[in-house]
Design a protein around this motif. Sequence first.
Motif, PDB file in Angstrom:
ATOM      1  N   MET A   1      63.713 -39.737 -26.451  1.00  0.00           N
ATOM      2  CA  MET A   1      62.480 -40.526 -26.807  1.00  0.00           C
ATOM      3  C   MET A   1      62.835 -42.159 -26.442  1.00  0.00           C
TER       4      MET A   1
ATOM      5  N   SER B   1      57.222 -43.388 -29.344  1.00  0.00           N
ATOM      6  CA  SER B   1      58.806 -43.139 -28.775  1.00  0.00           C
ATOM      7  C   SER B   1      59.701 -43.526 -29.616  1.00  0.00           C
TER       8      SER B   1
ATOM      9  N   ALA C   1      62.362 -41.437 -31.903  1.00  0.00           N
ATOM     10  CA  ALA C   1      63.757 -41.818 -31.608  1.00  0.00           C
ATOM     11  C   ALA C   1      64.628 -41.873 -32.885  1.00  0.00           C
TER      12      ALA C   1
END
Length: 544
Positions: free
Chosen positions: A128, A91, A95
């Motif tokens: 994210m 994640s 991001a």
Amino acid sequence: MRTLMLAPQAVVSDNDRERATRALMIDAAFATAIGALNSGVVLLALALHIGASTFEVGVLAAVPLLTQVLQAPAVAFVERWRRRKLISVGSVFLARLALPIYAAVPFIGSPRIAAATLIAAALLHYGMNAVGACSWNSWIRDLVPESRLGRFFARRGVYGTLVSAGATLVAAGALVVAARSRATGDLIFSGLYVVGFVCGLFSTGALATVPEPQMPPASRGSLTRLLTEPLRDPRFRGVLRFLVSWQFAVNLAVPFFTVYFVRGLGFSMSFVLILSLVSQLASVAVVRGWGNLSDRLSNKSVLEASTPVYLLCVVGMAFAHEVPGMAGQGAYLLLAHLVMGAAGAGVALASGNIVMKTSPQGSGTSYMATGALFGAIAAGVAPIMGGAMADFVARRRLELRLLWSSPHGTERLFGLTFSYWEFFFLLSAIVGSYALFRLSKVEDPGSVERRETVDEIWSGTMRTLRNASSVAGPRLATVFPAAQIIRAREGTRFLLERFFTERLGRSVESETEKVGELLAASYDAQPASDAPMDDLMRQLNDIE
């Protein structure tokens, strides 16, 4: 091989935990640098630099708030997949892919395409990060031994604060240089985000080396029921009406302060960054005082004292243009941010306290989560609506005049004119007056002692440097307690639980009792002296 590297481990040795702690400190340093260099005021500065409209600025300000909602489904995702390290590392890597997109935005010729690209990158970045934060908190709290959690987070906070201070000074200097010309600004903003991406690679690499213990057995409890159960409580619904209306009113205006200061009053972005720091310092300086007042009186008393002051400061922004001279206006804004930062600390502290105190024994986590979800939605919708209303407000003007008519003619005794942003801030304060009305209907269960919450708001105040506003406080009440939900549903012990159970003189068996007794002990009536708290802190300091 990479998937195996990110897989959970059945056994994590003490040496592994020591190496993990060092890696997490490296992660903290680089991640904090990203926040200081690439988020908050710097992100809004980029939006203004590319010529984003007020509506687009409103959408951009709403993104960090609305994406908090993603943590609710992320809890279910983490519990189902049970691969917290893979989720977290994946994640945050996704991001940080938004940072090169940010870096390219200044070179996009069309302002509309540039703004749309900026908003899309922000959705990727903050969305994210929200998913990664959910799994990260649960993962790290299982990795670091209970006896060292307090020391670990304190040390990590020190690293983050030091790096953030240095990176903020760098960002302020960069914004000064960026104001010289459009071409220079393009290079400066692009450079900031390239540096942020490089920091992101180091941070993600360090995080990937941290081992993950296997998760405890899955819970069969319903997450939906956990989040909807508090809505059946009429007393909590009263608190929720206040929180939602307050978040909406505040975020209707506060995210646009930066636009007003720069476009309306002509201040530089570096000055706006200084205003943000002043607000943070004021919040840190008074939060313990608010906590003491909450102990002696009640949370509702703190809210009744702090919320009107905050709203008056919002109204006061409408009069900033009346102050003569840039120096006078700058001093006026500094004073307003000092007061708003102090008042915002009281609002954030008492809002969290009153939700926890309203919750029945054993349900504090679900009540906090439900309040945070609804607060995040209201706080995220408000700047979008505010941006949409901006063009309407720009073509309207409100005039208040006091005239004296006599046989000799008509004289103007007093007059006020509100247009565009001034009118907008007044409208926000009017909506805020409804929040004050809802506050008057709140049933406060009584005084509460929450020294831990004071410490949490203290550290949270430092984290809000990443918020899109120049004022501390509004975002704190929208932080979703995902890790606490996961741990409560697993029956995992909290750091301070054994101290509270010793104080209660008996053990607790079920996970519901664990959470309930912990909260009950936290909220006992104020002791005659600080000896119990002092003894607790000594025990924590003595833990090896």
